[in-house]
Enzyme design. Structure first.
Site, mmCIF file in Angstrom:
data_model
loop_
_atom_site.group_PDB
_atom_site.id
_atom_site.type_symbol
_atom_site.label_atom_id
_atom_site.label_comp_id
_atom_site.label_asym_id
_atom_site.label_seq_id
_atom_site.Cartn_x
_atom_site.Cartn_y
_atom_site.Cartn_z
ATOM 1 N N ASP A 1 6.458 -41.030 -6.002
ATOM 2 C CA ASP A 1 6.194 -39.602 -6.124
ATOM 3 C C ASP A 1 6.590 -38.929 -4.819
ATOM 4 O OD1 ASP A 1 4.045 -39.316 -4.270
ATOM 5 O OD2 ASP A 1 2.650 -40.105 -5.750
ATOM 6 N N CYS B 1 0.835 -1.198 0.000
ATOM 7 C CA CYS B 1 0.000 0.000 0.000
ATOM 8 C C CYS B 1 0.867 1.243 0.000
ATOM 9 C CB CYS B 1 -0.872 0.012 1.245
ATOM 10 S SG CYS B 1 0.125 0.023 2.738
ATOM 11 N N ASP C 1 7.506 -47.826 -6.801
ATOM 12 C CA ASP C 1 6.103 -47.702 -6.448
ATOM 13 C C ASP C 1 5.299 -47.979 -7.712
ATOM 14 O OD1 ASP C 1 3.916 -46.986 -4.724
ATOM 15 O OD2 ASP C 1 3.716 -45.193 -5.972
ATOM 16 N N ASP D 1 4.600 -40.864 -1.240
ATOM 17 C CA ASP D 1 5.649 -41.796 -0.868
ATOM 18 C C ASP D 1 6.734 -41.141 -0.029
ATOM 19 O OD1 ASP D 1 4.349 -43.743 -2.330
ATOM 20 O OD2 ASP D 1 5.325 -43.118 -4.181
#
Lengths: 66, 737
Positions: free
Chosen positions: B624, B18, B430, B628
């Site tokens: 990921d 501002c 995974d 994981d």
């Protein structure tokens, strides 16, 4: 609360004197607790000014301005 | 405009919200000693400061702004640093050549066949000035660094160079100034000014080569930085204007035209296009983007024009984070470096000891002239032992290795991760999102009472209101088949079970077997493949057909698994899915049934990894960075793939940009190549010292009458540094595939 009440429910930035919607200020983190009271600010600059010297804005000769 | 000649600085200020922020910063700056005028602009977020450079500098101004509670964005500093680096490099080369040239010229005079027609005393006096210039001006950096370390007993390679050259210079100075005393002691007039100058020249030359090599290795980061576009086309109040990219703020609307680079990270809000993201992900095909899709800064807009909303700017963008990470990794120390540091720590005092011992032994046992021979041998020991090569062995290889990785979309967190990667014996992959795409696709549409296209079209129309991944798969499949989807007049989602909708006046119920069963539909369909999930579709209370969906395996998964195995690694699959699904995917990827861990809850994944570790495996977990994360942390090496770089960087040791699973074997190959290079470097650097120090001390003299001279030692030392650096640079030719 009626709409009118909502409109009336604003706070004043103690540094610059602007009207502040407390909810909006709270959402932005532009609030400060001082001596048991919440104060609301238009922006970071006013908040920092207040934090530097809160007493200054409560002196009778303080004129709120940008 | 100012009438003074005072310098002016324009700084990008962050955190202003501002007009009061503006006032505050201006007040702080104008109060600061040395600031003449300061103006702050909220719209451009810049502070323009005129200042007296004798009283305040850039740092002081930045500190003043920080004291006011705001910050200055670091920008434009990089090019200045690069120029400084270039200047430094040039001055190193000039000094090296000058010093070596002077040394060489002196040596030619000293060794002139048949001798020069002047007395040695006179020649020494002529040599004095150039030799002094080389010793104290060109060689100043060694003397200063050595002197600085001395009070803390910090003996380093500068100490060795300083001691060696000062000894050579000091003795020569004595001979030059007091020839009578030297003659009466029975010594010759030979000086070592030439050796001292040549040593300084050669070592400076080594430093120059080193600086150049570092600059080349840092090229990977520079190349990344150059991807950053300079300007952005901003839309404000309906006006489009080109502004420097550092002025883009979060929520700004930006137009990206065909051929433009996306300026910052954000969300596409209007239009559509295909983006070439290969620079960040390695994915070679342009990626289609439409409204609501994320676009990444520095990627290239290949076709349409679009508008985006900025979400991450400055240091927050994916590109900035990648650059920061690569820089950090390049500067980090691998644990093996600590060995080198420890060796260097005791090495220097030991060498100083050996040099003193050499001097003493030559004085006591050596042939005449004792003093020059003793001095020359001691100096040679000091020079040849300079452990520069040892100091360069690890950092140069890490720098080149991590830089090479970044080029291929493999981000290595630090040297330790690189070292850990080559120890890995077992890789656990995974399933969802790693071996597979992590997105459901329709596998089969099995109609019962209506035809296939009608079944799919009705199901898709009903599912269009749902955001469930299954619904998205069905809608996508129908759209890909070119089916027109009628509008659903009513729609109700039944959480976790399915949807109920009215399409063309017919009641459509889609969901699990249980949902249909409970709604009184006779679910008597032939059994489907256990690896797929069946979705039942009922029309007006009768079973209309079954649609099966499944996650699909990445096309390169089998190749990646095979490559991991070729590298001698044990490959496992871990999944929270049912055993049937996990085995199906495992079989397609080429992972044996005895290597599949199925029905593992997310929280148990790290326990399973710990079990493998307890059996002696050094485990790399590939998953990921989000779901994981605990398993990635438990593993000896966490490799994140298929997630946004910003998230994955935090959770993993190695982050793979893009989705190519082959980057996993590539990253392990790269780490092995890098560590092999480090070991070669250390072996060479250490071996060189072990062999040549005794030679320098004169160990071969009694047998072969062989003695190195100090200048030859300097050349050998520079050569050893150069060979280590070149060996590291060979990594640049590393081809992961």
């Amino acid at each position: 609360m009626t709409d009118l009440d909502q409109l009336m429910d604003h706070e004043t930035d103690p540094v610059c004197g602007m009207a502040i919607n407390p909810d909006a200020a709270r959402a932005e983190g532009l609030t400060a607790e001082y001596q048991g009271r919440s104060h609301f600010f238009c922006g970071r600059g006013c908040l920092l000014e207040f934090a530097d010297d809160p007493e200054r804005v409560f002196k009778p000769d303080h004129v709120p301005h940008m | 405009m100012s009438t003074t000649n005072q310098p002016e600085l324009s700084l990008p200020v962050t955190g202003m919200t501002c007009a009061s922020c503006v006032n505050r910063i201006e007040r702080f700056l104008n109060k600061a000693d040395g600031v003449t005028t300061a103006t702050v602009n909220l719209a451009t977020e810049r502070a323009t400061v005129q200042f007296d450079p004798t009283k305040i500098d850039r740092t002081g101004i930045v500190q003043t702004i920080q004291a006011a509670g705001y910050d200055v964005r670091a920008d434009a500093g990089t090019s200045e640093a690069a120029t400084e680096h270039d200047d430094e490099q040039r001055s190193l080369l000039v000094q090296a050549l000058a010093a070596a040239g002077i040394g060489l010229a002196m040596m030619v005079v000293m060794l002139w066949p048949g001798g020069v027609p002047w007395s040695m005393e006179r020649v020494n006096v002529w040599f004095l000035v150039p030799a002094t210039i080389v010793q104290f001006i060109f060689g100043r950096r060694f003397l200063v660094a050595a002197a600085r370390g001395l009070p803390h007993l910090d003996l380093n390679m500068n100490t060795l160079v300083a001691m060696g050259t000062l000894a050579a210079y000091g003795y020569s100075l004595f001979v030059t100034l007091f020839p009578e005393a030297v003659r009466s002691a029975g010594l010759g007039m030979e000086t070592y000014f030439d050796s001292a100058a040549l040593i300084v020249g050669l070592i400076l030359f080594g430093r120059w080569l080193e600086a150049r090599a570092k600059g080349q290795a840092a090229g990977a980061v520079k190349a990344l930085l150059e991807l950053q576009p300079r300007t952005a086309r901003m839309i404000r109040n309906g006006v489009e204007m080109d502004l420097p990219v550092d002025q883009v703020r979060v929520d700004d609307l930006l137009r990206v035209r065909p051929g433009d680079k996306v300026p910052v990270d954000g969300i596409l809000t209007d239009g559509a296009s295909a983006l070439d993201e290969s620079m960040l992900t390695g994915e070679s095909l342009p990626v289609e983007k439409s409204m609501g899709d994320r676009v990444i800064g520095a990627t290239l807009n290949t076709s349409g024009s679009f508008v985006m909303r900025a979400e991450k700017v400055g240091a927050e963008t994916a590109l900035s984070q990648i650059v920061a990470m690569v820089e950090q990794a390049q500067g980090s120390k691998a644990p093996i470096q600590r060995v080198a540091d420890r060796v260097t720590g005791w090495f220097v005092p030991a060498v100083v000891g050996v040099a003193l011992l050499t001097f003493a032994l030559w004085m006591l046992l050596g042939p005449e002239p004792r003093l020059p021979l003793a001095l020359s041998s001691a100096i040679t020991v000091l020079i040849i032992a300079c452990p520069c090569a040892m100091g360069l062995a690890t950092p140069t290889a890490i720098m080149v290795g991590t830089g090479k990785g970044a080029e291929h979309g493999i981000l290595v967190r630090n040297g330790a991760a690189l070292e850990q990667a080559q120890r890995v014996t077992t890789v656990v992959l995974d399933k969802t999102g790693t071996l597979t795409r992590g997105v459901l696709s329709v596998i089969n549409v099995i109609p019962e009472s209506i035809d296939e296209r009608e079944l799919l079209s009705l199901a898709a129309a009903a599912e269009r209101g749902s955001e469930h991944p299954i619904a998205e798969a069905i809608v996508r499949h129908a759209e890909a088949a070119g089916l027109a989807l009628p509008d659903a007049s009513t729609f109700e989602a039944i959480a976790g079970r399915g949807v109920r909708a009215t399409v063309d006046g017919r009641k459509v119920l889609i969901g699990t077997e249980k949902l249909l069963d409970e709604s009184g539909v006779d679910v008597d369909a032939p059994p489907t493949d256990p690896a797929h999930s069946p979705i039942f579709v009922a029309l007006d209370g009768r079973l209309a057909g079954v649609i099966t969906v499944a996650d699909t395996i990445r096309p390169e998964a089998a190749e990646a698994v095979r490559r991991l195995r070729d590298r001698g690694l044990d490959v496992w699959l871990i999944s929270g899915d049912r055993a049937a699904t996990a085995h199906e995917i495992g079989a397609r990827a080429g992972i044996g049934a005895d290597r599949i861990l199925a029905e593992v809850l997310p929280g148990q994944k790290s326990a399973k990894i710990a079990e493998l570790q307890a059996n002696g495996a050094v485990v790399a977990m590939v998953g990921d960075g989000i779901n994981d994360a605990p398993a990635l942390a438990q593993a000896d090496l966490g490799i994140a793939i298929g997630t946004g770089a910003d998230v994955a960087l935090e959770a993993s040791d190695i982050t793979i940009l893009g989705e190519d699973l082959r980057s996993v074997p590539n990253s392990i190959g790269l780490s092995r190549a890098t560590m092999r290079t480090i070991r070669q470097n250390l072996g060479w650097a250490f071996g060189y010292n072990v062999v040549l120090i005794p030679v320098a001390a004169g160990a071969l003299f009694p047998i072969f009458a062989l003695l190195l001279n100090p200048a030859l030692a300097a050349a050998a030392m520079a050569l050893s540094s150069v060979s280590v650096v070149s060996n590291s640079l060979r990594l640049r030719a590393f081809n992961p595939a």
